[in-house]
Design a protein around this motif. Structure first.
Motif, PDB file in Angstrom:
ATOM      1  N   UNK A   1       0.858  -1.194   0.000  1.00 28.14           N
ATOM      2  CA  UNK A   1       0.000   0.000   0.000  1.00 28.14           C
ATOM      3  C   UNK A   1       0.887   1.234   0.000  1.00 28.14           C
ATOM      4  N   UNK A   2       0.638   2.166  -0.883  1.00 29.18           N
ATOM      5  CA  UNK A   2       1.444   3.373  -0.984  1.00 29.18           C
ATOM      6  C   UNK A   2       1.258   4.283   0.210  1.00 29.18           C
ATOM      7  N   UNK A   3       2.313   5.058   0.508  1.00 25.34           N
ATOM      8  CA  UNK A   3       2.250   5.961   1.662  1.00 25.34           C
ATOM      9  C   UNK A   3       1.151   6.992   1.508  1.00 25.34           C
ATOM     10  N   UNK A   4       0.819   7.357   0.253  1.00 20.42           N
ATOM     11  CA  UNK A   4      -0.223   8.357   0.037  1.00 20.42           C
ATOM     12  C   UNK A   4      -1.607   7.829   0.399  1.00 20.42           C
ATOM     13  N   UNK A   5      -1.740   6.515   0.543  1.00 21.26           N
ATOM     14  CA  UNK A   5      -3.035   5.922   0.868  1.00 21.26           C
ATOM     15  C   UNK A   5      -3.158   5.554   2.346  1.00 21.26           C
ATOM     16  N   UNK A   6      -2.099   5.743   3.105  1.00 20.17           N
ATOM     17  CA  UNK A   6      -2.140   5.350   4.506  1.00 20.17           C
ATOM     18  C   UNK A   6      -3.157   6.181   5.263  1.00 20.17           C
ATOM     19  N   UNK A   7      -3.934   5.514   6.083  1.00 22.22           N
ATOM     20  CA  UNK A   7      -4.901   6.198   6.940  1.00 22.22           C
ATOM     21  C   UNK A   7      -4.129   6.990   7.976  1.00 22.22           C
ATOM     22  N   UNK A   8      -4.284   8.317   7.963  1.00 24.69           N
ATOM     23  CA  UNK A   8      -3.529   9.165   8.887  1.00 24.69           C
ATOM     24  C   UNK A   8      -4.208   9.294  10.243  1.00 24.69           C
ATOM     25  N   UNK A   9      -5.413   8.718  10.399  1.00 26.92           N
ATOM     26  CA  UNK A   9      -6.067   8.731  11.700  1.00 26.92           C
ATOM     27  C   UNK A   9      -5.337   7.798  12.671  1.00 26.92           C
ATOM     28  N   UNK A  10      -5.482   8.069  13.939  1.00 25.33           N
ATOM     29  CA  UNK A  10      -4.894   7.193  14.954  1.00 25.33           C
ATOM     30  C   UNK A  10      -5.572   5.828  14.917  1.00 25.33           C
ATOM     31  N   UNK A  11      -4.785   4.792  14.961  1.00 24.74           N
ATOM     32  CA  UNK A  11      -5.315   3.438  15.055  1.00 24.74           C
ATOM     33  C   UNK A  11      -5.369   3.070  16.533  1.00 24.74           C
ATOM     34  N   UNK A  12      -6.570   2.828  17.034  1.00 20.08           N
ATOM     35  CA  UNK A  12      -6.762   2.515  18.448  1.00 20.08           C
ATOM     36  C   UNK A  12      -6.523   1.028  18.688  1.00 20.08           C
ATOM     37  N   UNK A  13      -5.658   0.728  19.631  1.00 24.47           N
ATOM     38  CA  UNK A  13      -5.329  -0.658  19.931  1.00 24.47           C
ATOM     39  C   UNK A  13      -6.125  -1.117  21.154  1.00 24.47           C
ATOM     40  N   UNK A  14      -6.869  -2.193  20.967  1.00 25.86           N
ATOM     41  CA  UNK A  14      -7.720  -2.771  22.006  1.00 25.86           C
ATOM     42  C   UNK A  14      -7.094  -4.088  22.437  1.00 25.86           C
ATOM     43  N   UNK A  15      -6.656  -4.165  23.688  1.00 21.22           N
ATOM     44  CA  UNK A  15      -6.019  -5.395  24.138  1.00 21.22           C
ATOM     45  C   UNK A  15      -7.009  -6.261  24.910  1.00 21.22           C
ATOM     46  N   UNK A  16      -7.112  -7.505  24.505  1.00 23.52           N
ATOM     47  CA  UNK A  16      -8.058  -8.430  25.124  1.00 23.52           C
ATOM     48  C   UNK A  16      -7.373  -9.668  25.712  1.00 23.52           C
ATOM     49  N   UNK A  17      -6.088  -9.477  26.111  1.00 29.79           N
ATOM     50  CA  UNK A  17      -5.350 -10.562  26.750  1.00 29.79           C
ATOM     51  C   UNK A  17      -6.097 -11.105  27.959  1.00 29.79           C
ATOM     52  N   UNK A  18      -6.671 -10.208  28.759  1.00 27.48           N
ATOM     53  CA  UNK A  18      -7.345 -10.603  29.997  1.00 27.48           C
ATOM     54  C   UNK A  18      -8.795 -11.017  29.780  1.00 27.48           C
ATOM     55  N   UNK A  19      -9.199 -11.166  28.511  1.00 24.50           N
ATOM     56  CA  UNK A  19     -10.527 -11.690  28.200  1.00 24.50           C
ATOM     57  C   UNK A  19     -10.401 -12.862  27.239  1.00 24.50           C
ATOM     58  N   UNK A  20      -9.974 -12.629  25.998  1.00 20.45           N
ATOM     59  CA  UNK A  20      -9.819 -13.748  25.066  1.00 20.45           C
ATOM     60  C   UNK A  20      -8.703 -14.664  25.546  1.00 20.45           C
ATOM     61  N   UNK A  21      -7.676 -14.075  26.140  1.00 24.51           N
ATOM     62  CA  UNK A  21      -6.600 -14.889  26.680  1.00 24.51           C
ATOM     63  C   UNK A  21      -7.053 -15.797  27.801  1.00 24.51           C
ATOM     64  N   UNK A  22      -8.166 -15.457  28.428  1.00 22.12           N
ATOM     65  CA  UNK A  22      -8.710 -16.287  29.500  1.00 22.12           C
ATOM     66  C   UNK A  22      -9.050 -17.691  29.007  1.00 22.12           C
ATOM     67  N   UNK A  23      -9.490 -17.803  27.749  1.00 18.77           N
ATOM     68  CA  UNK A  23      -9.780 -19.126  27.184  1.00 18.77           C
ATOM     69  C   UNK A  23      -8.538 -20.017  27.212  1.00 18.77           C
ATOM     70  N   UNK A  24      -7.405 -19.429  26.847  1.00 19.56           N
ATOM     71  CA  UNK A  24      -6.181 -20.218  26.679  1.00 19.56           C
ATOM     72  C   UNK A  24      -5.583 -20.679  27.998  1.00 19.56           C
ATOM     73  N   UNK A  25      -5.949 -20.025  29.091  1.00 14.86           N
ATOM     74  CA  UNK A  25      -5.432 -20.430  30.406  1.00 14.86           C
ATOM     75  C   UNK A  25      -6.553 -21.006  31.274  1.00 14.86           C
ATOM     76  N   UNK A  26      -7.625 -21.444  30.619  1.00 16.92           N
ATOM     77  CA  UNK A  26      -8.772 -22.052  31.319  1.00 16.92           C
ATOM     78  C   UNK A  26      -9.315 -21.139  32.406  1.00 16.92           C
ATOM     79  N   UNK A  27      -9.355 -19.842  32.108  1.00 16.54           N
ATOM     80  CA  UNK A  27      -9.977 -18.836  32.986  1.00 16.54           C
ATOM     81  C   UNK A  27      -9.336 -18.821  34.373  1.00 16.54           C
ATOM     82  N   UNK A  28      -8.002 -18.927  34.398  1.00 12.00           N
ATOM     83  CA  UNK A  28      -7.294 -19.071  35.673  1.00 12.00           C
ATOM     84  C   UNK A  28      -6.529 -17.818  36.102  1.00 12.00           C
TER      85      UNK A  28
END
Length: 340
Positions: free
Chosen positions: A1-28
């Motif tokens: 993707x060319x630099x002229x097409x890059x979305x200049x808006x802030x990309x918000x990062x949503x971390x779900x380690x403590x929710x989706x990650x709960x599946x992988x550790x058996x909610x422990x």
């Protein structure tokens, strides 16, 4: 993707380690682990930190697996160390209720993501409306979006938009999509509804980062990640990797990449029960289009009935099983065992 097409808006990062990650550790997750992870994510500049049982608030049950620690305790403890990020919970109508959301809000949650199957957005309207009236940041979350056309997704997303959702999240809950699938769905939603779009991916086909990047390139402003990719199935978009990729491409996330890398390596990796890799059974989730959180349930049923996990997952895919039907995994395994 060319630099002229890059979305200049802030990309918000949503971390779900403590929710989706709960599946992988058996909610422990323990209070100490939740505090360490939430505090580290906040320090690293993550925008939204999601904490819940893997199946949302009050998901702790015999059907979905019991939590080691009451999630309200985790929410309250994490809220004390989060200084800048929004503290979110996931709510699946029918598992969690507005009364449960009230309790989470009292403990410090100021955001909620209300998740439904991709064709059932109408059941979330009252939950989103209540959250907005209560001053919460509210998100409409469509699961299993590989099972619906872009047109159907637009139709369903309008329920969320009309209820006042702050953004609409599209989830590839099975990790079954390829980048063109993501592009078609995100671009259709962007063109039809004047509400920001987010994306949640699973790595079952080893495409989570590529699919999340495709979503950004089509204008998605919120992207779900987890540290070390910790999550259901083969895991989620790996946060430290994805943020490094966006940084290399010139996108603005506001995330301190080195801090996120250190958190993933020093705090999250040591508590993982197993590496998040694409094994045959997790690959089959994406191949057959099966809900990612079915993986551990399937492994247990396979061992109990002496059936290869792959056979169970193929059958679940044929039956188009969706989130909330975890109890059917044992039924399917038993039925297959009778055919041996």
């Amino acid at each position: 993707m060319g630099a002229d097409k890059i979305n200049t808006n802030k990309i918000n990062i949503v971390d779900t380690t403590l929710r989706d990650g709960s599946h992988a550790v058996s909610h422990s997750f323990t209070v100490e682990q939740a505090v360490a992870i939430a505090g580290g994510l906040d320090k690293a500049g993550i925008d939204i930190i999601e904490i819940s049982h893997g199946d949302g608030i009050t998901g702790s049950s015999i059907n979905y697996g019991f939590s080691k620690v009451d999630e309200l305790e985790l929410i309250e403890a994490a809220g004390k160390v989060i200084k800048n990020a929004k503290l979110a919970v996931l709510l699946l109508p029918g598992i969690g209720t507005i009364e449960d959301l009230k309790k989470a809000r009292e403990r410090g949650a100021n955001a909620v993501r209300v998740a439904t199957h991709v064709t059932e957005a109408d059941i979330a309207v009252q939950h989103i409306a209540w959250a907005k009236q209560a001053g919460m940041f509210a998100v409409g979350f469509l699961m299993m979006t590989h099972m619906a056309s872009p047109e159907k997704i637009v139709e369903q997303a309008k329920f969320f938009a009309d209820a006042g959702a702050d953004y609409i999240n599209l989830a590839d809950s099975s990790g079954a999509m390829v980048p063109d699938d993501v592009r078609a769905r995100v671009s259709a939603l962007k063109a039809a509804i004047n509400v920001p779009v987010g994306f949640h991916s699973h790595n079952n086909l080893s495409l989570a980062v590529a699919n999340s990047l495709a979503a950004v390139e089509e204008g998605a402003l919120y992207i779900d990640v987890t540290c070390r990719g910790l999550g259901a199935g083969a895991g989620n978009t790996q946060g430290e990797v994805f943020c490094a990729v966006l940084e290399r491409l010139g996108y603005n996330t506001g995330v301190k990449s080195f801090d996120l890398m250190d958190l993933a390596e020093d705090v999250v990796e040591p508590l993982m029960l197993r590496p998040q890799v694409v094994r045959t059974d997790s690959l089959m989730l994406g191949y057959a289009g099966v809900y990612s959180s079915f993986l551990l349930h399937t492994r247990r049923a396979a061992e109990k009935f002496g059936i290869p996990p792959r056979d169970i997952l193929v059958e679940l895919g044929k039956r188009r099983m969706v989130g909330g039907q975890e109890d059917m995994i044992v039924d399917v395994a038993y039925q297959l065992s009778q055919k041996k």
